[in-house]
Enzyme design. Structure first.
Site, PDB file in Angstrom:
ATOM      1  N   HIS A 164      -1.349   1.829   7.307  1.00 50.67           N
ATOM      2  CA  HIS A 164      -1.885   1.712   5.954  1.00 50.67           C
ATOM      3  C   HIS A 164      -1.660   3.038   5.238  1.00 50.67           C
ATOM      4  O   HIS A 164      -1.648   4.099   5.871  1.00 50.67           O
ATOM      5  CB  HIS A 164      -3.380   1.379   6.009  1.00 50.67           C
ATOM      6  CG  HIS A 164      -3.979   1.050   4.673  1.00 50.67           C
ATOM      7  ND1 HIS A 164      -3.366   0.252   3.740  1.00 50.67           N
ATOM      8  CD2 HIS A 164      -5.169   1.424   4.108  1.00 50.67           C
ATOM      9  CE1 HIS A 164      -4.144   0.125   2.671  1.00 50.67           C
ATOM     10  NE2 HIS A 164      -5.235   0.851   2.862  1.00 50.67           N
ATOM     11  N   CYS A 168       0.829  -1.210   0.000  1.00 49.99           N
ATOM     12  CA  CYS A 168       0.000   0.000   0.000  1.00 49.99           C
ATOM     13  C   CYS A 168       0.861   1.256   0.000  1.00 49.99           C
ATOM     14  O   CYS A 168       0.487   2.277  -0.596  1.00 49.99           O
ATOM     15  CB  CYS A 168      -0.941  -0.004   1.193  1.00 49.99           C
ATOM     16  SG  CYS A 168      -0.110  -0.046   2.814  1.00 49.99           S
ATOM     17  N   ASN A 188      -8.622   3.849  -2.021  1.00 48.22           N
ATOM     18  CA  ASN A 188      -7.932   2.676  -1.503  1.00 48.22           C
ATOM     19  C   ASN A 188      -7.349   1.870  -2.666  1.00 48.22           C
ATOM     20  O   ASN A 188      -7.621   2.162  -3.836  1.00 48.22           O
ATOM     21  CB  ASN A 188      -8.910   1.824  -0.688  1.00 48.22           C
ATOM     22  CG  ASN A 188      -8.226   1.032   0.392  1.00 48.22           C
ATOM     23  OD1 ASN A 188      -7.000   0.944   0.449  1.00 48.22           O
ATOM     24  ND2 ASN A 188      -9.004   0.438   1.283  1.00 48.22           N
TER      25      ASN A 188
END
Length: 327
Positions: free
Chosen positions: A266, A105, A286
């Site tokens: 994240h 990520c 995302n």
């Protein structure tokens, strides 16, 4: 000082089970600002879910550049802003990528924002390769086992990044090589993103000639400066302490409903801002495919309260043209 959230399997004794309907309903009874629902099949391996969080949240030294904006610009900013409506010539603003079962990520949030900024700045679409960053940026980062978002922007400045699309897309020099986890397939963890300094067969540009560079990265401090930067130059990367209830986000303005001791780092792309039901939010993209979240992979996150540290490390940089790569 470095705050590190290791990619350990989710072995916590969730009661009820993390992917059960009962767990989802419990989230909905705890708060009313957002709606939880099913994004992952109940038999999805917890190992896969754990691999989705992979940001090492650095405490950036004070010597690093912090960018501020003119008070007149800040005072003129609208109540809400969506860059997809301002820069309609940049399709990447509407795209959602998929990191697969890999803690990349930190690389995805960076290359997504870089891709948008390249188009906004130069008027042409160049998809920066998540594979290239995940595999080849090894300074303070560990590929699929987590990395530092700030370092991804440093890598753009010092090494340059080639083009590359999604898994199986055949797009660009180095497309992503880790398959998507869909309906229980290709969901095993422990993946490795290899650094291959050659373009895929059939691509008509060499690896070195395909690279494009960015300026020295900088941080944005405070809600107003973050908004001004988004409005003037486009998306940024943010990291935050992500909690397992985020797996079930469907709509609304996200706030964590659980003890943050169960949470890890994240990183995502930050696009814009707005207000929903009198609650201020950041608009985020995302990297868990389009079947997750609101309107195909996007989500809203509580703004202005530094919730889960989301306003601590907000990173950006500007693209360079070929004449400026040594500046």
């Amino acid at each position: 000082m470095l705050i590190i959230f290791l990619l350990l399997p989710l072995t916590l004794a969730f009661d009820p089970h993390l992917l059960s309907d009962e767990y989802i309903e419990r989230i909905n009874t705890k708060q009313s600002s957002w709606k939880a629902g099913r994004n992952f099949p109940e038999d999805t391996p917890l190992e896969h879910l754990s691999s989705l969080f992979g940001a090492i949240r650095s405490v950036i030294p004070k010597a690093y550049p912090i960018k501020t904006h003119d008070p007149d610009l800040i005072a003129s900013l609208p109540e809400s802003f969506d860059p997809r409506e301002k820069w309609t010539n940049c399709p990447s603003l509407n795209e959602i990528r998929d990191q697969g079962p890999c803690g990349s990520c930190w690389a995805f949030g960076a290359v997504e924002a870089m891709t948008d900024r390249w188009c906004i700045h130069f008027g042409s679409q160049f998809h920066f390769s998540a594979q290239d960053v995940t595999g080849c940026d090894t300074k303070d980062s560990h590929g699929c086992f987590g990395g530092d978002p700030w370092q991804a922007w440093e890598f753009w400045n010092t090494d340059g990044i080639v083009s590359g699309g999604n898994f199986n897309s055949k797009q660009g020099c180095r497309p992503y090589e880790i398959p998507e986890c869909i309906h229980g397939k290709n969901c095993s963890g422990g993946n490795v993103a290899y650094c291959v300094k050659e373009c895929q067969e059939g691509y008509d540009t060499s690896y070195e000639n395909d690279k494009k560079f960015g300026t020295k990265p900088y941080l944005l401090d405070g809600e107003d400066n973050i908004k001004a930067e988004l409005f003037k130059y486009g998306p940024l990367e943010v990291s935050f302490i992500a909690c397992p209830d985020l797996y079930h986000y469907k709509s609304g303005v996200y706030k964590c409903t659980m003890d943050t001791s169960e949470c890890k780092g994240h990183a995502v792309k930050l696009l814009g801002w707005g207000i929903e039901n009198d609650t201020k939010y950041w608009l985020l993209a995302n990297s868990w495919n389009t079947y997750w979240g609101e309107l195909g992979g996007f989500f809203k996150f509580l703004r202005g309260e530094n919730h889960l540290g989301i306003e601590d490390v907000v990173t950006g940089g500007m693209p360079k043209n070929s004449d400026d790569i040594n500046k």
